[in-house]
Scaffold this motif. Structure first.
Motif, PDB file in Angstrom:
ATOM      1  N   CYS A 313      -5.442  -1.996  -5.096  1.00 26.27           N
ATOM      2  CA  CYS A 313      -5.537  -0.532  -5.061  1.00 26.27           C
ATOM      3  C   CYS A 313      -5.265   0.112  -6.419  1.00 26.27           C
ATOM      4  O   CYS A 313      -5.438   1.324  -6.579  1.00 26.27           O
ATOM      5  N   CYS A 324       2.528  -0.013  -2.588  1.00 28.27           N
ATOM      6  CA  CYS A 324       1.543  -0.145  -1.510  1.00 28.27           C
ATOM      7  C   CYS A 324       1.930  -1.227  -0.515  1.00 28.27           C
ATOM      8  O   CYS A 324       1.147  -1.592   0.358  1.00 28.27           O
ATOM      9  N   CYS A 331      -3.770  -3.428   1.595  1.00 33.48           N
ATOM     10  CA  CYS A 331      -3.894  -2.064   1.076  1.00 33.48           C
ATOM     11  C   CYS A 331      -5.372  -1.801   0.783  1.00 33.48           C
ATOM     12  O   CYS A 331      -6.215  -2.679   0.956  1.00 33.48           O
ATOM     13  N   THR A 332      -5.673  -0.618   0.333  1.00 34.58           N
ATOM     14  CA  THR A 332      -7.063  -0.261   0.063  1.00 34.58           C
ATOM     15  C   THR A 332      -7.572  -0.943  -1.208  1.00 34.58           C
ATOM     16  O   THR A 332      -6.786  -1.352  -2.064  1.00 34.58           O
TER      17      THR A 332
END
Length: 345
Positions: A313, A324, A331-332
């Protein structure tokens, strides 16, 4: 009771006492054999100190407890240091293997009587607890508030120590004096400020082999030979100024700063967190050094500026810890970066 019976009872008691004493001695000896010697060093000292413990500390809190026991300090006044970073909860690998460094803070910060002022604290106004001191810009604060404010900025790699009221720059000598810094605090600030300055400089690099700082005479030549390695009898060590990898001319730098590398690199899966579709090459969010993820978790430390961030991320770590989630959490995935975007803002 006759003399013979009295003597027998006395001998029995003596033997009983000696057996108890032997058991106690054996118990003490057993505990000593299981004790470990914990070694630590204050940031401002070259010599180390030791304390006997039943177990080696495995967390920051346990280290603080051990040092507090040794020095008679409160744990709230102790921080555990890894190079120029204050550790919060977990000990890093380098700390667990070497002598642990600690910073001892002032328990209370004093203002000389002749320098006290009735001016409002620039951070808390009249609610500030303690005497206030006036800075060179004319605004005032308590020494504790000055110290905490500057430490927060320093831990964010920000060397712009400015007045909250008028934005006047304060130099470090004034901060150290008026914040009533301890010797440990002053040394830590100096060390951290040097690291931040070097990380942001394009004219200084850290040799990947001996960790000495190098400069290059010819700015057009990206192949640098470390003179410290050579002088200390090591094999002459050359490395690439751009990617830090050992370089022998002609060197094919694998991290040449082109947008094409970021746009067309492969997508990989983070091993521990099972995050899929992560670009294999990222630019460090701080210095934009290109970094290729080869294996391991999503936590990445830049070899150039030592910035810690999530490779997925791209969020920066706080005090060495990802915000995160843990190394194995999902996570993204941040989109492909655009190099030069920071400079063009």
């Amino acid at each position: 009771m006759d003399i013979e019976a009295w003597m027998i009872r006395k001998l029995f008691r003596m033997n009983e006492g000696s057996q108890d004493q032997d058991c106690t001695s054996q118990g003490a000896s057993f505990r000593e054999k299981n004790d470990i010697i914990f070694t630590y060093r204050r940031v401002s000292s070259r010599s180390s100190a030791t304390v006997m413990l039943e177990e080696r500390p495995n967390t920051v809190h346990e280290v603080k407890m051990a040092v507090a026991k040794s020095l008679g300090e409160c744990t709230d006044n102790i921080d555990v240091i890894d190079k120029a970073t204050i550790l919060e909860t977990e000990l890093s690998d380098s700390v667990t293997d070497d002598i642990v460094e600690v910073m001892i803070h002032r328990e209370s910060r004093r203002v000389p009587k002749e320098k006290r002022t009735r001016k409002e604290d620039m951070f808390e106004g009249d609610m500030a607890d303690g005497d206030r001191i006036e800075m060179s810009c004319g605004h005032a604060a308590t020494p504790e508030n000055i110290y905490r404010y500057c430490l927060t900025k320093l831990n964010s790699n920000d060397l712009g120590f400015k007045c909250m009221e008028c934005s006047t720059i304060w130099d470090f000598a004034e901060i150290a004096c008026k914040a009533d810094m301890s010797e440990d605090e002053s040394v830590f600030f100096t060390r951290k400020m040097s690291d931040v300055f070097i990380a942001e400089s394009n004219d200084i690099r850290e040799c990947p082999q001996c960790r000495s700082f190098c400069t290059r005479i010819d700015t057009n030549n990206k192949y640098v030979a470390c003179q410290v390695c050579k002088e200390n009898g090591r094999t002459s060590y050359s490395f690439c100024w751009e990617c830090y990898r050992p370089g022998v001319h002609p060197h094919n730098c694998q991290h040449k700063h082109t947008q094409d590398v970021l746009d067309n690199c492969q997508r990989v899966t983070m091993q521990y967190s099972d995050i899929r579709g992560v670009p294999q090459v990222r630019a460090c969010p701080k210095c934009e050094l290109f970094i290729e993820h080869e294996s391991g978790c999503k936590t990445m430390t830049c070899t150039k500026c030592h910035h810690v961030f999530c490779f997925s991320c791209l969020k920066s770590a706080v005090n060495g810890h990802l915000i995160c989630g843990q190394y194995d959490s999902i996570c993204t995935v941040a989109p492909v970066q655009k190099i030069g975007a920071k400079r063009n803002k």
